[in-house]
Design a protein around this motif. Structure first.
Motif, PDB file in Angstrom:
ATOM      1  N   TRP A  52       5.989  -0.346  -9.487  1.00 20.20           N
ATOM      2  CA  TRP A  52       5.321  -0.570  -8.190  1.00 20.20           C
ATOM      3  C   TRP A  52       6.122  -1.551  -7.341  1.00 20.20           C
ATOM      4  CZ3 TRP A  52       0.365  -3.934  -7.370  1.00 20.20           C
ATOM      5  CH2 TRP A  52      -0.014  -3.872  -6.014  1.00 20.20           C
ATOM      6  N   LEU A  92       4.590   5.466  -5.269  1.00 22.00           N
ATOM      7  CA  LEU A  92       4.652   5.442  -6.732  1.00 22.00           C
ATOM      8  C   LEU A  92       3.899   6.624  -7.323  1.00 22.00           C
ATOM      9  CD1 LEU A  92       5.073   4.244  -9.548  1.00 22.00           C
ATOM     10  CD2 LEU A  92       3.199   2.646  -9.079  1.00 22.00           C
ATOM     11  N   TRP A  93       2.683   6.851  -6.831  1.00 18.94           N
ATOM     12  CA  TRP A  93       1.904   7.964  -7.392  1.00 18.94           C
ATOM     13  C   TRP A  93       2.539   9.307  -7.025  1.00 18.94           C
ATOM     14  CZ3 TRP A  93      -0.543  12.417  -6.158  1.00 18.94           C
ATOM     15  CH2 TRP A  93      -1.382  12.963  -7.138  1.00 18.94           C
ATOM     16  N   TYR A 136       9.074   0.300  -5.892  1.00 16.06           N
ATOM     17  CA  TYR A 136       8.660   1.183  -4.802  1.00 16.06           C
ATOM     18  C   TYR A 136       8.197   0.392  -3.583  1.00 16.06           C
ATOM     19  CZ  TYR A 136       9.156   5.779  -6.899  1.00 16.06           C
ATOM     20  OH  TYR A 136       9.678   6.943  -7.412  1.00 16.06           O
ATOM     21  N   THR A 137       7.599  -0.770  -3.799  1.00 13.32           N
ATOM     22  CA  THR A 137       7.202  -1.607  -2.675  1.00 13.32           C
ATOM     23  C   THR A 137       8.427  -2.104  -1.919  1.00 13.32           C
ATOM     24  OG1 THR A 137       5.135  -2.302  -3.733  1.00 13.32           O
ATOM     25  CG2 THR A 137       6.024  -3.750  -2.021  1.00 13.32           C
ATOM     26  N   ALA A 149      -4.965   2.384  -1.544  1.00 16.38           N
ATOM     27  CA  ALA A 149      -3.894   2.171  -0.567  1.00 16.38           C
ATOM     28  C   ALA A 149      -4.285   2.707   0.804  1.00 16.38           C
ATOM     29  CB  ALA A 149      -2.614   2.835  -1.051  1.00 16.38           C
ATOM     30  N   TRP A 168       4.484  -0.319 -15.304  1.00 15.44           N
ATOM     31  CA  TRP A 168       3.866   0.194 -14.073  1.00 15.44           C
ATOM     32  C   TRP A 168       4.003  -0.816 -12.941  1.00 15.44           C
ATOM     33  CZ3 TRP A 168       0.014  -1.193 -10.685  1.00 15.44           C
ATOM     34  CH2 TRP A 168      -0.435  -0.190  -9.814  1.00 15.44           C
ATOM     35  N   ALA A 209       0.830  -1.204   0.000  1.00 17.88           N
ATOM     36  CA  ALA A 209       0.000   0.000   0.000  1.00 17.88           C
ATOM     37  C   ALA A 209       0.868   1.259   0.000  1.00 17.88           C
ATOM     38  CB  ALA A 209      -0.927  -0.004   1.208  1.00 17.88           C
ATOM     39  N   LEU A 242       2.248   1.873  -3.392  1.00 17.55           N
ATOM     40  CA  LEU A 242       1.312   2.534  -4.310  1.00 17.55           C
ATOM     41  C   LEU A 242       1.294   4.041  -4.094  1.00 17.55           C
ATOM     42  CD1 LEU A 242      -1.837   0.198  -4.347  1.00 17.55           C
ATOM     43  CD2 LEU A 242      -0.294   0.681  -6.261  1.00 17.55           C
ATOM     44  N   LEU A 299      -5.055   7.111 -12.085  1.00 21.81           N
ATOM     45  CA  LEU A 299      -4.171   6.302 -11.244  1.00 21.81           C
ATOM     46  C   LEU A 299      -4.162   6.799  -9.800  1.00 21.81           C
ATOM     47  CD1 LEU A 299      -1.211   5.585 -13.683  1.00 21.81           C
ATOM     48  CD2 LEU A 299      -2.911   3.985 -12.804  1.00 21.81           C
ATOM     49  N   THR A 331      -5.479   4.522  -7.165  1.00 26.06           N
ATOM     50  CA  THR A 331      -4.635   3.552  -6.454  1.00 26.06           C
ATOM     51  C   THR A 331      -4.233   4.097  -5.086  1.00 26.06           C
ATOM     52  OG1 THR A 331      -2.567   4.383  -7.447  1.00 26.06           O
ATOM     53  CG2 THR A 331      -3.751   2.646  -8.634  1.00 26.06           C
ATOM     54  N   VAL A 332      -4.087   5.422  -4.987  1.00 20.44           N
ATOM     55  CA  VAL A 332      -3.784   6.033  -3.693  1.00 20.44           C
ATOM     56  C   VAL A 332      -4.977   5.867  -2.754  1.00 20.44           C
ATOM     57  CG1 VAL A 332      -3.185   8.181  -2.512  1.00 20.44           C
ATOM     58  CG2 VAL A 332      -2.205   7.670  -4.758  1.00 20.44           C
TER      59      VAL A 332
END
Length: 307
Positions: free
Chosen positions: A48, A24-25, A51-52, A176, A44, A18, A21, A169, A172-173
């Motif tokens: 992700w 990333l954004w 970044y995870t 999360a 993408w 989470a 995400l 996108l 996605t935030v």
């Protein structure tokens, strides 16, 4: 006991995904305003995953140190920034030493950590009017920042791509934040689990150092080490990291207002104003603020540790 450990490990992984995400954004979508070459699902997903991984390393540092609140968001964002820019990419070593601050502290820690992670979660639990005002400010910031891109990129995609890349996108935030609300807290898993992401990140850094040896690369582990040490000194012993009380899901959905404002303003702004060097203003103010805040926390850890 085995069940509890497995459960804490899964919750840790869910939180890292989470946070990945959100990072990333905040650090890619908001930074780039629109993608350079369209949106490719495989790219993408790989981004992700990266970044995870770095978010998991930052989360491990937060859980180990016992730090929480906005300090966890900012210093965890700093670990994220140094890891992304100094291990996943190598931009941290360009224009040395300016890019030790830009973008790790100025963007990843300050804008993503505080502006996209901590602030929306805080606003979603407060008065509706204050939340809307805060999201409008975030959206206006994104639009002002994005006005500079015509100075560097000839082909800037229009409304369709901006709406997909930013508010699209941006959902996605929202997802999360809903996951973080569902978790409520992250219990520190066993040390072997906490070490997985930091060890992988260290291995990647060592591989980069072996391929392109440079004394400048030593700045990455040095700054991560200083940040984690500060977190440990300012943290307090804790069993779990509290993520705050859950907000109504609709309040999290309102986050999309910010990227929607950015998209609706920045695209016509490119045609109306042409190239605007707004990046200089953001770099100077953001870099100065991020550096001062990081140094103040480091000095507080030296002088007045709370743990």
């Amino acid at each position: 006991m085995v069940h509890q450990r497995a459960g804490s490990g899964l919750r840790y992984l869910a939180a890292a995904m989470a946070l990945g995400l959100i990072a990333l954004w905040g650090s890619e979508n908001l930074f780039w305003t629109v993608p350079q070459h369209g949106i490719h699902p495989t790219d993408w997903l790989m981004t992700w995953a990266a970044y995870t991984l770095v978010s998991a390393a930052a989360l491990s540092a937060v859980l180990w140190s016992g730090i929480s609140g906005w300090q966890a968001a900012f210093l965890g964002g700093a670990v994220l920034g140094f890891g992304v820019e100094g291990v996943i990419a190598t931009t941290m070593y360009d224009a040395f030493p300016f890019q030790l601050v830009w973008t790790p502290l100025a963007w990843h820690a300050l804008i993503t950590g505080l502006g996209v992670l901590a602030l929306p979660r805080f606003l979603a639990r407060g008065r509706l009017g204050r939340q809307v005002a805060g999201l409008i400010v975030l959206g206006l910031f994104g639009a002002v920042w994005g006005l500079f891109w015509p100075t560097e990129r000839a082909d800037l995609l229009g409304f369709g791509m901006a709406l997909t890349w930013l508010p699209g996108l941006g959902l996605t935030v929202v997802a999360a934040h809903l996951v973080l609300d569902r978790l409520g807290e992250v219990v520190a898993p066993r040390p072997a689990v906490l070490l997985v992401a930091p060890v992988i990140l260290t291995g990647l850094w060592l591989a980069r150092l072996a391929l392109v040896p440079s004394v400048l690369m030593l700045s990455c582990p040095a700054l991560i080490g200083a940040t984690v040490w500060t977190m440990r000194r300012l943290g307090q012993p804790a069993v779990a990291l509290p993520l705050g009380p859950p907000a109504h899901p609709a309040r999290h959905v309102l986050f999309v207002l910010a990227p929607l404002i950015t998209a609706l303003l920045v695209v016509p702004g490119w045609g109306m104003f042409g190239p605007v060097p707004s990046n200089i203003l953001v770099a100077v103010l953001g870099g100065g603020t991020g550096l001062v805040l990081w140094l103040r926390l480091v000095l507080r850890a030296v002088r007045h540790p709370t743990a």
